[in-house]
Design a protein around this motif. Structure first.
Motif, PDB file in Angstrom:
ATOM      1  N   GLY A   1       0.830  -1.194   0.000  1.00 35.16           N
ATOM      2  CA  GLY A   1       0.000   0.000   0.000  1.00 35.16           C
ATOM      3  C   GLY A   1       0.863   1.242   0.000  1.00 35.16           C
ATOM      4  O   GLY A   1       2.031   1.213   0.405  1.00 35.16           O
ATOM      5  N   LYS A   2       0.287   2.346  -0.454  1.00 31.61           N
ATOM      6  CA  LYS A   2       1.010   3.621  -0.493  1.00 31.61           C
ATOM      7  C   LYS A   2       0.170   4.675   0.217  1.00 31.61           C
ATOM      8  O   LYS A   2      -0.953   4.971  -0.192  1.00 31.61           O
ATOM      9  N   HIS A   3       0.742   5.247   1.289  1.00 32.96           N
ATOM     10  CA  HIS A   3       0.031   6.229   2.093  1.00 32.96           C
ATOM     11  C   HIS A   3      -0.035   7.587   1.396  1.00 32.96           C
ATOM     12  O   HIS A   3       0.862   7.959   0.637  1.00 32.96           O
ATOM     13  N   SER A   4      -1.063   8.330   1.754  1.00 33.06           N
ATOM     14  CA  SER A   4      -1.145   9.714   1.295  1.00 33.06           C
ATOM     15  C   SER A   4      -0.030  10.573   1.885  1.00 33.06           C
ATOM     16  O   SER A   4       0.268  11.656   1.369  1.00 33.06           O
ATOM     17  N   LEU A   5       0.628  10.094   2.947  1.00 36.29           N
ATOM     18  CA  LEU A   5       1.759  10.806   3.546  1.00 36.29           C
ATOM     19  C   LEU A   5       3.058  10.600   2.774  1.00 36.29           C
ATOM     20  O   LEU A   5       4.058  11.246   3.064  1.00 36.29           O
ATOM     21  N   GLY A   6       3.067   9.632   1.825  1.00 28.39           N
ATOM     22  CA  GLY A   6       4.241   9.436   0.991  1.00 28.39           C
ATOM     23  C   GLY A   6       5.045   8.189   1.252  1.00 28.39           C
ATOM     24  O   GLY A   6       6.088   7.982   0.631  1.00 28.39           O
ATOM     25  N   SER A   7       4.585   7.331   2.169  1.00 30.20           N
ATOM     26  CA  SER A   7       5.306   6.096   2.476  1.00 30.20           C
ATOM     27  C   SER A   7       4.607   4.899   1.840  1.00 30.20           C
ATOM     28  O   SER A   7       3.500   5.003   1.304  1.00 30.20           O
ATOM     29  N   ALA A   8       5.263   3.745   1.937  1.00 32.48           N
ATOM     30  CA  ALA A   8       4.696   2.491   1.429  1.00 32.48           C
ATOM     31  C   ALA A   8       4.779   1.443   2.522  1.00 32.48           C
ATOM     32  O   ALA A   8       5.614   1.543   3.441  1.00 32.48           O
ATOM     33  N   ASN A   9       3.926   0.409   2.437  1.00 26.81           N
ATOM     34  CA  ASN A   9       3.965  -0.631   3.469  1.00 26.81           C
ATOM     35  C   ASN A   9       3.439  -1.954   2.966  1.00 26.81           C
ATOM     36  O   ASN A   9       2.769  -2.039   1.931  1.00 26.81           O
ATOM     37  N   HIS A  10       3.779  -2.992   3.686  1.00 27.06           N
ATOM     38  CA  HIS A  10       3.122  -4.296   3.670  1.00 27.06           C
ATOM     39  C   HIS A  10       2.689  -4.580   5.106  1.00 27.06           C
ATOM     40  O   HIS A  10       3.389  -4.199   6.053  1.00 27.06           O
ATOM     41  N   LEU A  11       1.579  -5.293   5.273  1.00 24.32           N
ATOM     42  CA  LEU A  11       1.093  -5.647   6.597  1.00 24.32           C
ATOM     43  C   LEU A  11       1.011  -7.164   6.740  1.00 24.32           C
ATOM     44  O   LEU A  11       0.761  -7.879   5.767  1.00 24.32           O
ATOM     45  N   ALA A  12       1.216  -7.632   7.970  1.00 20.22           N
ATOM     46  CA  ALA A  12       0.897  -9.014   8.349  1.00 20.22           C
ATOM     47  C   ALA A  12      -0.229  -8.905   9.375  1.00 20.22           C
ATOM     48  O   ALA A  12       0.004  -8.536  10.530  1.00 20.22           O
ATOM     49  N   ILE A  13      -1.450  -9.195   8.947  1.00 26.41           N
ATOM     50  CA  ILE A  13      -2.640  -8.985   9.773  1.00 26.41           C
ATOM     51  C   ILE A  13      -2.818 -10.176  10.717  1.00 26.41           C
ATOM     52  O   ILE A  13      -2.901 -11.330  10.277  1.00 26.41           O
ATOM     53  N   LEU A  14      -2.915  -9.893  12.003  1.00 27.78           N
ATOM     54  CA  LEU A  14      -3.079 -10.934  13.013  1.00 27.78           C
ATOM     55  C   LEU A  14      -4.516 -10.876  13.551  1.00 27.78           C
ATOM     56  O   LEU A  14      -5.407 -10.389  12.864  1.00 27.78           O
ATOM     57  N   GLY A  15      -4.736 -11.412  14.749  1.00 24.10           N
ATOM     58  CA  GLY A  15      -6.095 -11.490  15.240  1.00 24.10           C
ATOM     59  C   GLY A  15      -6.744 -10.135  15.447  1.00 24.10           C
ATOM     60  O   GLY A  15      -7.781  -9.826  14.854  1.00 24.10           O
ATOM     61  N   ARG A  16      -6.128  -9.298  16.317  1.00 24.73           N
ATOM     62  CA  ARG A  16      -6.660  -7.942  16.503  1.00 24.73           C
ATOM     63  C   ARG A  16      -5.561  -6.889  16.444  1.00 24.73           C
ATOM     64  O   ARG A  16      -5.796  -5.723  16.760  1.00 24.73           O
ATOM     65  N   ASP A  17      -4.372  -7.276  16.022  1.00 26.73           N
ATOM     66  CA  ASP A  17      -3.281  -6.335  15.805  1.00 26.73           C
ATOM     67  C   ASP A  17      -2.567  -6.751  14.526  1.00 26.73           C
ATOM     68  O   ASP A  17      -3.022  -7.649  13.824  1.00 26.73           O
ATOM     69  N   TYR A  18      -1.451  -6.115  14.227  1.00 25.35           N
ATOM     70  CA  TYR A  18      -0.734  -6.486  13.003  1.00 25.35           C
ATOM     71  C   TYR A  18       0.685  -5.947  13.036  1.00 25.35           C
ATOM     72  O   TYR A  18       1.054  -5.124  13.891  1.00 25.35           O
ATOM     73  N   LEU A  19       1.488  -6.446  12.098  1.00 28.88           N
ATOM     74  CA  LEU A  19       2.843  -5.947  11.881  1.00 28.88           C
ATOM     75  C   LEU A  19       2.835  -5.109  10.610  1.00 28.88           C
ATOM     76  O   LEU A  19       2.143  -5.432   9.645  1.00 28.88           O
ATOM     77  N   GLU A  20       3.644  -4.060  10.622  1.00 27.28           N
ATOM     78  CA  GLU A  20       3.759  -3.192   9.454  1.00 27.28           C
ATOM     79  C   GLU A  20       5.216  -3.079   9.046  1.00 27.28           C
ATOM     80  O   GLU A  20       6.063  -2.686   9.856  1.00 27.28           O
ATOM     81  N   LEU A  21       5.514  -3.418   7.795  1.00 22.85           N
ATOM     82  CA  LEU A  21       6.807  -3.135   7.185  1.00 22.85           C
ATOM     83  C   LEU A  21       6.676  -1.780   6.495  1.00 22.85           C
ATOM     84  O   LEU A  21       5.883  -1.631   5.562  1.00 22.85           O
ATOM     85  N   LEU A  22       7.429  -0.786   6.950  1.00 15.73           N
ATOM     86  CA  LEU A  22       7.208   0.601   6.538  1.00 15.73           C
ATOM     87  C   LEU A  22       8.473   1.186   5.934  1.00 15.73           C
ATOM     88  O   LEU A  22       9.563   1.015   6.470  1.00 15.73           O
ATOM     89  N   GLY A  23       8.304   1.892   4.826  1.00 18.29           N
ATOM     90  CA  GLY A  23       9.428   2.564   4.188  1.00 18.29           C
ATOM     91  C   GLY A  23       8.988   3.161   2.870  1.00 18.29           C
ATOM     92  O   GLY A  23       7.909   3.742   2.761  1.00 18.29           O
ATOM     93  N   THR A  24       9.846   3.000   1.859  1.00 19.66           N
ATOM     94  CA  THR A  24       9.526   3.433   0.513  1.00 19.66           C
ATOM     95  C   THR A  24       9.767   2.268  -0.431  1.00 19.66           C
ATOM     96  O   THR A  24      10.646   1.433  -0.191  1.00 19.66           O
ATOM     97  N   ASP A  25       8.980   2.214  -1.502  1.00 15.99           N
ATOM     98  CA  ASP A  25       9.152   1.151  -2.493  1.00 15.99           C
ATOM     99  C   ASP A  25      10.171   1.535  -3.558  1.00 15.99           C
ATOM    100  O   ASP A  25      10.408   0.762  -4.493  1.00 15.99           O
ATOM    101  N   VAL A  26      10.796   2.698  -3.425  1.00 16.50           N
ATOM    102  CA  VAL A  26      11.768   3.172  -4.411  1.00 16.50           C
ATOM    103  C   VAL A  26      13.171   3.012  -3.841  1.00 16.50           C
ATOM    104  O   VAL A  26      13.540   3.716  -2.894  1.00 16.50           O
ATOM    105  N   PRO A  27      13.979   2.090  -4.368  1.00 18.13           N
ATOM    106  CA  PRO A  27      15.352   1.959  -3.872  1.00 18.13           C
ATOM    107  C   PRO A  27      16.094   3.288  -3.978  1.00 18.13           C
ATOM    108  O   PRO A  27      16.109   3.924  -5.033  1.00 18.13           O
ATOM    109  N   GLY A  28      16.652   3.718  -2.861  1.00 12.22           N
ATOM    110  CA  GLY A  28      17.327   5.007  -2.844  1.00 12.22           C
ATOM    111  C   GLY A  28      16.385   6.193  -2.783  1.00 12.22           C
ATOM    112  O   GLY A  28      16.829   7.344  -2.849  1.00 12.22           O
ATOM    113  N   GLY A  29      15.078   5.915  -2.636  1.00  8.84           N
ATOM    114  CA  GLY A  29      14.090   6.978  -2.655  1.00  8.84           C
ATOM    115  C   GLY A  29      14.040   7.770  -1.353  1.00  8.84           C
ATOM    116  O   GLY A  29      14.587   7.370  -0.326  1.00  8.84           O
ATOM    117  N   THR A  30      13.354   8.899  -1.418  1.00 11.48           N
ATOM    118  CA  THR A  30      13.210   9.778  -0.263  1.00 11.48           C
ATOM    119  C   THR A  30      12.239   9.167   0.739  1.00 11.48           C
ATOM    120  O   THR A  30      11.159   8.681   0.364  1.00 11.48           O
TER     121      THR A  30
END
Length: 278
Positions: free
Chosen positions: A34-63
């Protein structure tokens, strides 16, 4: 106020592809990027009532987004479940907690049925200097139905939910004092070995002295990368350690066994030590 974990953030900076591959090897099913309106990108691992978020940018070397740019790869975000974000911010300010005004944002979510909907959020963040060297905040989900989808909650490693978050800190009482202001004195206990324990539903957030943490984690510990007080370990409840161990062996992931857990060294999980717990 209620204290529940909403999600845990693992910063991957501009190594999004590498991060996603690493967490799939650990046996997680990840959401489409996913790509946030704030300018970041993520993948999630959805669990029962919480989750993990891998957060950064999808552009190597990107801002990177300004609020995550200063931080290295690894565990970086401790996020609590929030409701009525504006009232929450006002209430925390009245308690003497240095929070910023509520922020609204969204990201398009590619859903399992082939449709796309906006997942919408509001967050209330603490000032960076108030807590550990990372990000501490609340997240209010305005569209939880676009996050907690049954199709995304089944993982080959059998992960069910967050059970433990370990912070390595110089002064656990300082962290305990902040948690008391945030959630009330009754939410926090301090053990005889100087660990500050915050109960968060079925999970516990634990702040322990640096030396204690180093002795517990040993060679499995993450590289602090210049940080002082920091998140160092994420513990996850699983259906069975046998199931988790099988998934890890299939993918060639090394794990060490302990009493009621399997530990993944930080070198295998984007500079985050992971415990799978029975």
């Amino acid at each position: 106020m209620d204290c529940l974990i909403d999600h845990i953030v693992i910063d991957v900076r501009d190594r999004m592809t590498e991060g996603a591959e690493a967490y799939r090897r650990l046996g997680f099913q990840l959401t489409p990027m996913g790509k946030h309106s704030l300018g970041s990108a993520n993948h999630l691992a959805i669990l029962g009532r919480d989750y993990l978020e891998l957060l950064g940018t999808d552009v190597p070397g990107g801002t990177l987004r300004p609020d995550i740019a200063p931080f290295p790869v690894g565990l970086n975000g401790l996020v609590f479940r929030g409701y009525e974000a504006e009232a929450l911010a006002a209430g925390q300010q009245a308690r003497g907690v240095p929070v910023q005004p509520a922020t609204a944002f969204h990201r398009p979510a590619d859903l399992p049925d082939g449709t796309q909907q906006d997942a919408k959020f509001k967050t209330v963040r603490l000032d960076r200097s108030a807590a550990f060297d990372g990000r501490l905040y609340w997240c209010e989900h305005l569209t939880p139905e676009h996050v907690w989808r049954p199709e995304w909650q089944a993982h080959p490693n059998g992960a069910l939910g967050v059970a433990r978050i370990l912070l390595s800190v110089r002064d656990p009482e300082r962290q305990a004092a902040l948690f008391r202001r945030m959630f009330g004195a009754e939410a926090v206990t301090v053990t005889s070995d100087c660990r500050a324990m915050l109960r968060a539903g079925d999970a516990v957030v634990e702040a322990a002295p640096h030396a204690t943490v180093a002795a517990e984690l040993g060679a499995a510990a993450a590289d602090p990368a210049g940080r002082g007080d920091r998140m160092v370990l994420l513990g996850l409840r699983v259906r069975s350690l046998e199931e988790t161990g099988s998934a890890l062996r299939i993918n060639g992931v090394p794990a060490t066994g302990g009493q009621g857990l399997l530990r993944i060294p930080a070198s295998e999980a984007m500079n985050a030590t992971i415990d799978f717990m029975a």
